[in-house]
Design an enzyme around this catalytic site. Structure first.
Site, short mmCIF file in Angstrom:
data_model
loop_
_atom_site.label_atom_id
_atom_site.label_comp_id
_atom_site.label_asym_id
_atom_site.label_seq_id
_atom_site.Cartn_x
_atom_site.Cartn_y
_atom_site.Cartn_z
N SER A 138 28.68 0.23 -7.84
CA SER A 138 28.27 -1.14 -7.52
C SER A 138 27.34 -1.67 -8.60
CB SER A 138 27.55 -1.17 -6.17
OG SER A 138 26.97 -2.43 -5.92
N TYR A 148 20.58 2.10 -1.05
CA TYR A 148 21.96 1.87 -1.50
C TYR A 148 22.02 1.84 -3.03
CZ TYR A 148 26.65 -0.15 -1.80
OH TYR A 148 27.97 -0.38 -2.09
#
Length: 258
Positions: A138, A148
């Site tokens: 990501s 995350y």
């Protein structure tokens, strides 16, 4: 065209990868937790593209089930030529006030499973002298957006390290680092993304085709879209203190927009 194994294949980017690979003529091993969704997808891809499909139901937070997937990747009688490590989910809310069990599950699915499955695939592919490993990371891996970001940072750096190790072996490794993608990912994580400008959203087909093209080209890191290439370039040259400030402001804006 060989066989591809896709984790998290029942929805979102994983489903889109499976669709595109089937269209290109790859046989597929589809991995996810939901048998019904996998069976429906497998049947449709067999019917529409005349490819072989195999369903492998597994929860990658479970070590024994992850090992079954790894065993499939090691199977010399049924070689897998492409591994797409896509399974994952979003994390929302405060780390310090949230459920640590969910954080541990995230590590199991998006770190440990990626490591174990990449190890199984890399060993088998290196022996054959060909193959590809595509790890879905990501843009968050370059920023500071809770745990995350830390998880996806590991995926990106791990992929780069493995790509370096496997240079000259015929095995390519790529981390694809998309930004915000139009899938059910954020809805499943109960994130309100209504304040995000439309120009920051990507379509799944754009992410999939860019990732596969960059894997074929031997690029260790793939960032779909010119917009996110500029974003990641800017993040990389900014002092980390500035990255933390900007990330904090964005996180605050997301909280107040819920």
């Amino acid at each position: 065209m060989g066989t591809a194994l896709v984790t998290g294949a029942s929805a979102g980017l994983g489903r889109a990868f499976a669709e595109e690979l089937a269209r290109r003529g790859h046989g597929l091993v589809l991995v996810a937790r939901n048998r019904d969704q996998l069976e429906e997808l497998a049947e449709r891809l067999r019917r529409e593209y005349a490819v072989t499909t195999e369903v492998l139901v597994a929860d990658l937070a479970d070590r024994a089930q992850t090992e079954r997937v790894a065993d499939r990747l090691r199977d010399t009688g049924r070689p897998v030529d492409l591994l797409v490590n896509n399974a994952g989910f979003g994390l929302r809310g405060s780390f310090s006030r949230g459920d640590v069990t969910e954080e541990e599950r995230a590590l199991d699915v998006m770190v440990r499973a990626v490591l174990v499955l990449s190890h199984a695939a890399a060993g088998a592919m290196r022996t054959r002298g060909r193959g590809g490993i595509l790890n879905v990371s990501s843009v968050a891996s370059f920023a500071v957006m809770g745990s995350y970001s830390a998880i996806k940072s590991w995926v990106t750096v791990f992929s780069e390290a493995l790509a370096v190790e496997l240079q000259g072996t015929g095995v390519h490794v790529t981390a694809v680092c998309p930004g915000f993608v139009h899938t059910e990912f954020h809805d499943r994580a109960r994130m309100n993304m209504s304040a995000l400008p439309e120009q920051l959203w990507l379509e799944v087909d754009q992410v999939v085709t860019t990732a596969l093209r960059d894997l074929d080209a031997g690029r260790a890191v793939s960032v779909p879209s010119a917009t996110y290439k500029l974003v990641t370039a800017g993040i990389r040259v900014l002092p980390r203190s500035a990255v933390r400030r900007v990330s904090g402001l964005l996180a605050q804006r997301r909280r107040t927009s819920r």
